[in-house]
Write a protein that holds these residues in place. Structure first.
Motif, PDB file in Angstrom:
ATOM      1  N   GLU A  22       0.827  -1.204   0.000  1.00  0.00           N
ATOM      2  CA  GLU A  22       0.000   0.000   0.000  1.00  0.00           C
ATOM      3  C   GLU A  22       0.868   1.263   0.000  1.00  0.00           C
ATOM      4  O   GLU A  22       0.581   2.221  -0.735  1.00  0.00           O
ATOM      5  CB  GLU A  22      -0.929  -0.004   1.215  1.00  0.00           C
ATOM      6  CG  GLU A  22      -1.709   1.288   1.437  1.00  0.00           C
ATOM      7  CD  GLU A  22      -2.670   1.606   0.313  1.00  0.00           C
ATOM      8  OE1 GLU A  22      -3.191   2.749   0.297  1.00  0.00           O
ATOM      9  OE2 GLU A  22      -2.915   0.748  -0.556  1.00  0.00           O
ATOM     10  N   ILE A  75       0.896   4.067  -2.961  1.00  0.00           N
ATOM     11  CA  ILE A  75       0.639   5.491  -2.685  1.00  0.00           C
ATOM     12  C   ILE A  75       1.796   6.346  -3.179  1.00  0.00           C
ATOM     13  O   ILE A  75       1.601   7.456  -3.697  1.00  0.00           O
ATOM     14  CB  ILE A  75       0.416   5.704  -1.175  1.00  0.00           C
ATOM     15  CG1 ILE A  75      -0.947   5.136  -0.747  1.00  0.00           C
ATOM     16  CG2 ILE A  75       0.502   7.176  -0.808  1.00  0.00           C
ATOM     17  CD1 ILE A  75      -2.138   5.901  -1.279  1.00  0.00           C
ATOM     18  N   ALA A 101       2.096   5.156  -7.453  1.00  0.00           N
ATOM     19  CA  ALA A 101       0.879   5.105  -8.276  1.00  0.00           C
ATOM     20  C   ALA A 101      -0.289   5.467  -7.373  1.00  0.00           C
ATOM     21  O   ALA A 101      -1.097   4.610  -6.994  1.00  0.00           O
ATOM     22  CB  ALA A 101       0.700   3.728  -8.901  1.00  0.00           C
ATOM     23  N   ALA A 102      -0.375   6.741  -7.025  1.00  0.00           N
ATOM     24  CA  ALA A 102      -1.337   7.198  -6.022  1.00  0.00           C
ATOM     25  C   ALA A 102      -2.784   6.808  -6.324  1.00  0.00           C
ATOM     26  O   ALA A 102      -3.493   6.373  -5.407  1.00  0.00           O
ATOM     27  CB  ALA A 102      -1.216   8.714  -5.857  1.00  0.00           C
ATOM     28  N   PRO A 103      -3.283   6.932  -7.558  1.00  0.00           N
ATOM     29  CA  PRO A 103      -4.684   6.529  -7.801  1.00  0.00           C
ATOM     30  C   PRO A 103      -4.949   5.070  -7.464  1.00  0.00           C
ATOM     31  O   PRO A 103      -5.975   4.735  -6.879  1.00  0.00           O
ATOM     32  CB  PRO A 103      -4.865   6.800  -9.306  1.00  0.00           C
ATOM     33  CG  PRO A 103      -3.849   7.855  -9.631  1.00  0.00           C
ATOM     34  CD  PRO A 103      -2.681   7.530  -8.762  1.00  0.00           C
ATOM     35  N   ILE A 104      -4.011   4.182  -7.817  1.00  0.00           N
ATOM     36  CA  ILE A 104      -4.169   2.765  -7.495  1.00  0.00           C
ATOM     37  C   ILE A 104      -4.059   2.566  -5.985  1.00  0.00           C
ATOM     38  O   ILE A 104      -4.796   1.773  -5.391  1.00  0.00           O
ATOM     39  CB  ILE A 104      -3.117   1.913  -8.233  1.00  0.00           C
ATOM     40  CG1 ILE A 104      -3.280   2.069  -9.744  1.00  0.00           C
ATOM     41  CG2 ILE A 104      -3.227   0.451  -7.840  1.00  0.00           C
ATOM     42  CD1 ILE A 104      -2.234   1.334 -10.552  1.00  0.00           C
ATOM     43  N   LEU A 132      -4.933   4.609  -3.674  1.00  0.00           N
ATOM     44  CA  LEU A 132      -6.155   5.057  -3.018  1.00  0.00           C
ATOM     45  C   LEU A 132      -7.293   4.057  -3.182  1.00  0.00           C
ATOM     46  O   LEU A 132      -8.184   3.972  -2.332  1.00  0.00           O
ATOM     47  CB  LEU A 132      -6.577   6.421  -3.589  1.00  0.00           C
ATOM     48  CG  LEU A 132      -5.648   7.599  -3.263  1.00  0.00           C
ATOM     49  CD1 LEU A 132      -6.090   8.839  -4.002  1.00  0.00           C
ATOM     50  CD2 LEU A 132      -5.620   7.860  -1.758  1.00  0.00           C
ATOM     51  N   MET A 133      -7.257   3.284  -4.270  1.00  0.00           N
ATOM     52  CA  MET A 133      -8.301   2.294  -4.513  1.00  0.00           C
ATOM     53  C   MET A 133      -8.010   0.963  -3.830  1.00  0.00           C
ATOM     54  O   MET A 133      -8.935   0.210  -3.518  1.00  0.00           O
ATOM     55  CB  MET A 133      -8.448   2.061  -6.028  1.00  0.00           C
ATOM     56  CG  MET A 133      -9.034   3.244  -6.773  1.00  0.00           C
ATOM     57  SD  MET A 133     -10.709   3.639  -6.182  1.00  0.00           S
ATOM     58  CE  MET A 133     -11.570   2.104  -6.548  1.00  0.00           C
TER      59      MET A 133
END
Length: 307
Positions: free
Chosen positions: A262, A266, A269-272, A274-275
């Motif tokens: 995680e 973050i 690849a921040a969008p991934i 966050l998901m």
């Protein structure tokens, strides 16, 4: 298309299996008898990966009061203020006795920083967040019951078994849910408090939290498997924590790996990233814990009664 073929088609649909109160049917063939090792763990995980997503969502949205914390935090208003807590004292001294030295101190201690100021909505949301003490035990009990079925390689229904476990164990689930959420909340607060005060006690609290996170899996497993008092469940869980060190270390390593993944997501690849918490971040470490804990419980408390 006849009714028989229609039934076969519907049973292949994931939402049918998800809401089907009769369970998932016979499912795949059980794995061959063998040691409960890491290879078997990942085989079981792969077979149940889709349902891991459903369980992860149950762990998040079943504990919906935690979402009030996120909402309350976003309702805060950013403002600028002095970074040093000594600014007010220095400013008061400079007002009573103006001098070039006082002006220099103000320039040093008056450096500004942005802080979030709570609003009325923030306080309301933070108050609603404490409702989690009434949901935490229920959700963990229901998810533990399903994951125990995964480890046993038994048929299960995600929603059917989830609510069945809660209904069957609701009193102890509620009691321990309150105890569990309070302990985790206090440990989290202590770690944060000692961190901002640069105290070495932070590391001791982190160590206690690590041990307690593993112990929780035994507590919920004993709660749904045996008719024991809360005190005996906690005492036996502490004993299992010491007896099953090797498998506990495996479970803890799985948690650490998920946290590292995680953090990496973050960072790069921040969008991934966050998901990811909404996909597998909570359910997979919990599965590792249940897989590590249940065979020892079976060996010591279940098999002797059968034999």
């Amino acid at each position: 298309m006849d009714n028989q073929n229609l039934g076969k088609k519907n049973k292949k649909f994931s939402l049918y299996r998800l809401f089907n109160p009769q369970g998932n049917g016979k499912g795949v063939e059980p794995l061959p008898e063998g040691p409960d090792n890491i290879a078997k763990c990942f085989k079981l995980l792969g077979r149940n990966l889709t349902n891991m997503l459903y369980l992860n969502l149950l762990l998040i949205f079943g504990n919906f009061p935690i979402l009030f914390f996120l909402l309350g935090y976003n309702l805060m208003v950013p403002t600028t203020t002095a970074a040093s807590p000594l600014f007010a004292t220095v400013q008061g001294a400079a007002y009573l006795n103006p001098s070039p030295a006082a002006d220099m101190l103000i320039s040093v201690y008056g450096l500004q920083q942005v802080r979030n100021v709570p609003t009325t909505g923030t306080y309301i949301c933070f108050a609603l967040m404490f409702l989690i003490i009434f949901t935490f035990g229920f959700v963990n009990t229901g998810v533990t019951y399903i994951m125990r079925s995964m480890v046993r390689q038994q048929p299960y229904s995600v929603f059917g078994d989830f609510f069945h476990a809660i209904k069957k164990n609701w009193k102890q689930s509620l009691i321990f849910g309150v105890i569990d959420s309070v302990i985790l909340g206090l440990l989290a607060f202590d770690i944060y408090f000692y961190y901002i005060n640069s105290s070495a006690l932070m590391y001791m609290n982190i160590l206690i939290l690590c041990f307690y996170m593993i112990m929780r899996y035994y507590i919920y497993l004993l709660l749904i498997t045996f008719d024991l008092s809360i005190w005996k469940i906690i005492k036996n869980s502490l004993i299992f924590l010491m007896l099953n060190f090797k498998r506990n270390f495996f479970a803890f390593s799985g948690m650490v790996i998920m946290v590292i993944i995680e953090i990496a997501l973050i960072s790069f690849a921040a969008p991934i990233g966050l998901m990811f918490p909404f996909v597998f971040f909570f359910s997979i470490p919990m599965f590792f814990g249940i897989y590590a804990a249940y065979p020892k419980i079976k060996e010591i408390m279940i098999d002797p009664q059968i034999n």
